[in-house]
Scaffold this active site. Structure first.
Site, mmCIF file in Angstrom:
data_model
loop_
_atom_site.group_PDB
_atom_site.id
_atom_site.type_symbol
_atom_site.label_atom_id
_atom_site.label_comp_id
_atom_site.label_asym_id
_atom_site.label_seq_id
_atom_site.Cartn_x
_atom_site.Cartn_y
_atom_site.Cartn_z
ATOM 1 N N PHE A 1 0.802 -1.307 0.103
ATOM 2 C CA PHE A 1 -0.030 -0.067 0.067
ATOM 3 C C PHE A 1 0.857 1.304 -0.090
ATOM 4 O O PHE A 1 1.894 1.170 1.031
ATOM 5 C CB PHE A 1 -1.067 -0.155 1.054
ATOM 6 C CG PHE A 1 -1.864 1.236 1.127
ATOM 7 C CD1 PHE A 1 -2.896 1.093 0.395
ATOM 8 C CD2 PHE A 1 -1.519 2.191 1.831
ATOM 9 C CE1 PHE A 1 -3.884 2.073 0.332
ATOM 10 C CE2 PHE A 1 -2.486 3.436 1.678
ATOM 11 C CZ PHE A 1 -3.533 3.373 0.885
ATOM 12 N N ASP B 1 9.380 2.263 1.795
ATOM 13 C CA ASP B 1 8.208 3.158 2.163
ATOM 14 C C ASP B 1 8.125 2.960 3.694
ATOM 15 O O ASP B 1 7.405 2.031 4.331
ATOM 16 C CB ASP B 1 7.061 2.698 1.539
ATOM 17 C CG ASP B 1 5.606 3.558 1.701
ATOM 18 O OD1 ASP B 1 5.529 4.004 2.895
ATOM 19 O OD2 ASP B 1 4.781 3.461 1.161
ATOM 20 N N LYS C 1 2.507 10.044 8.564
ATOM 21 C CA LYS C 1 1.951 9.605 9.559
ATOM 22 C C LYS C 1 2.450 10.431 10.794
ATOM 23 O O LYS C 1 2.000 11.424 11.241
ATOM 24 C CB LYS C 1 1.876 8.050 9.499
ATOM 25 C CG LYS C 1 0.962 7.455 8.453
ATOM 26 C CD LYS C 1 0.514 6.031 8.762
ATOM 27 C CE LYS C 1 -0.275 5.340 7.844
ATOM 28 N NZ LYS C 1 -1.432 5.558 7.798
HETATM 29 C C1 LIG Z 1 2.881 2.128 3.800
HETATM 30 C C2 LIG Z 1 2.073 3.417 3.364
HETATM 31 N N1 LIG Z 1 2.434 4.083 2.361
HETATM 32 C C3 LIG Z 1 1.432 5.318 2.128
HETATM 33 C C4 LIG Z 1 0.473 5.377 2.714
HETATM 34 C C5 LIG Z 1 -0.387 6.806 2.287
HETATM 35 O O1 LIG Z 1 -0.428 7.632 3.360
HETATM 36 P P1 LIG Z 1 -1.333 8.878 3.221
HETATM 37 O O2 LIG Z 1 -2.730 8.226 3.812
HETATM 38 O O3 LIG Z 1 -0.886 9.922 4.331
HETATM 39 O O4 LIG Z 1 -1.256 9.598 1.863
HETATM 40 C C6 LIG Z 1 0.069 4.787 3.669
HETATM 41 C C7 LIG Z 1 -1.074 4.930 4.337
HETATM 42 O O5 LIG Z 1 -1.826 4.268 5.104
HETATM 43 C C8 LIG Z 1 0.832 3.832 4.280
HETATM 44 O O6 LIG Z 1 0.471 2.775 5.268
#
Ligand SMILES: Cc1ncc(COP(=O)(O)O)c(C=O)c1O
Length: 403
Positions: A139, A224, A253
């Site tokens: 994700f 990520d 986050k």
């Molecule tokens: C691993 C990871 N990358 C990217 C995102 C996307 O982040 P945002 O919701 O702040 O755009 C998330 C959100 O849950 C995530 O868990």
């Protein structure tokens, strides 16, 4: 304040229908607890989905926001911004990276990372280097590029054509990654622990092998760490467990203790592919967000939160593991530090609702994986309260779900 029913009716009437929400209005938070509009107290094992790592309304973060809001809320990135400089310095001094680009969310941080990887390929003589390998069940966000990078059909459904150039390979399968590399590949993007995809941990040596593979084939490795960075796994960054460095890492986050922020960190060699005019964000590195970020990161570095995360996480993991012997419908407990998943062999939504009735907020991802992401200040006593409740709730439903 309006009554709860009116608020929920207005929410349903006026807000875009992109979330299935519980009938709960949260109005206050302190430490590991939140309170709803009707005064009920909850122990929070969701923490805004790994945002409130320091707990709700940490006094140092609140203080920094108050101080900064009296001085300067926003100016353009045409000018230098003091807390932005300070936060970048702190991040660089405590990570593999040399440079930081600030933005406002995890998706934007990943957008920046993948744009940078494509640009770097072009700058280093690979004009056709645009393909990116990502993992199944990953994700990375909901923008067109980050959704295209996300290896889950259910998230992409209805939004085609996707951004071209993505190949999805199973997480933990180094040979699949090797086989997916083409002369056009410019990067591999991977979460060191897959969060939304079900708390899937890397097998021993997998991230090291990926690092080696990327080095060998001269492609970039992007971690990520939007969900697992900032102490969540018991180290400041999850890559530290593996003894490998990425070329690029993304954060968001919990970076600013609850204020929206995102960051993309890179080595000097790679970061130099961004120059004025190649990428930007109006709010990125905004004084308010970065002042909160400096306070939040300082707390993480100075207090013993990482140690608490490892200790309480270990306790939580073993308490949950005990339940597996009692309830055969638990397939696996997995995680690291205070990101823990409990995979069930049926849908887990009922347990989220039951826990809520009992005063605990928990999450369920991928339909059948209960996910726990409490603040890193959680105590073993608080963990025991939840595990005791889960034990009772699991026991109550045991008979109906024995199959
Ligand atoms: C691993 C990871 N990358 C990217 C995102 C996307 O982040 P945002 O919701 O702040 O755009 C998330 C959100 O849950 C995530 O868990």
């Amino acid at each position: 304040m309006k009554d709860t029913d009116t608020l929920i009716a207005d929410s349903q009437r006026y807000i875009a229908n992109t979330y299935s929400r519980y009938p709960l209005v949260l109005v206050r938070g302190q430490g590991c607890k939140v309170w709803s509009s009707d005064g009920k107290e909850y122990l929070d094992f969701v923490a805004g989905l790994a945002v409130c790592n320091l707990g709700h309304c940490h006094p140092k973060v609140v203080g920094a926001i108050q101080d900064q809001s009296r001085k300067l809320l926003h100016v353009s990135n045409f000018y230098h911004i003091e807390p932005q400089i300070e936060l970048a310095k702190l991040l660089v001094e405590n990570s593999f990276a040399d440079r930081v680009f600030f933005c406002n969310s995890g998706a934007e941080a990943n957008e920046a990372a993948m744009k940078l990887a494509k640009k770097y390929a072009k700058d280093t003589g690979r004009a056709d280097g645009f393909e990116i390998i990502s993992m199944k069940r990953s994700f990375h966000g909901r923008t067109m590029l980050t959704m295209s990078a996300t290896g889950q059909e259910k998230i992409q459904k209805g939004f085609d054509p996707l951004v071209p150039g993505f190949t999805y390979v199973p997480f933990n399968d180094i040979e699949a990654a090797r086989g997916a590399i083409t002369p056009q590949t410019c990067a591999v993007i991977v979460e060191p622990i897959q969060g939304e995809g079900g708390v899937n941990c890397p097998s021993e040596g997998y991230l090291r092998d990926l690092r080696e593979l990327c080095r060998e084939r001269e492609i970039l490795l992007i971690f990520d760490e939007v969900q697992v960075g900032m102490g969540r796994t018991g180290k400041l960054f999850a890559y530290e467990h593996e003894g490998v460095y990425p070329d690029i890492m993304t954060l968001a986050k919990s970076l600013a203790g609850g204020v929206p922020i995102g960051a993309m960190l890179a080595t000097e060699e790679v970061a130099k592919s961004f120059s004025p005019g190649t990428h930007a964000s109006t709010f990125g590195g905004n004084p308010l967000a970065t002042a909160a970020g400096v306070a939040a990161l300082s707390v993480l570095l100075e207090d013993d939160l990482l140690e608490n995360c490892r200790r309480v996480g270990g306790h939580f993991f073993s308490r949950l593991s005990e339940l597996t012997t009692k309830y055969p419908f638990i397939k696996e407990v997995r995680g690291r530090g205070l990101i823990i998943g409990v995979e069930l062999n049926f849908e887990g939504a009922q347990f989220v609702t039951r826990c809520m009735d009992e005063g605990f907020l928990i999450n369920c991802t991928m339909g059948n994986i209960l996910r726990f992401l409490p603040p890193l200040i959680m105590t073993t006593d608080e963990v025991d309260q939840l595990v005791g409740t889960l034990d009772r709730i699991f026991g109550e439903c045991k008979e109906d779900v024995k199959s």
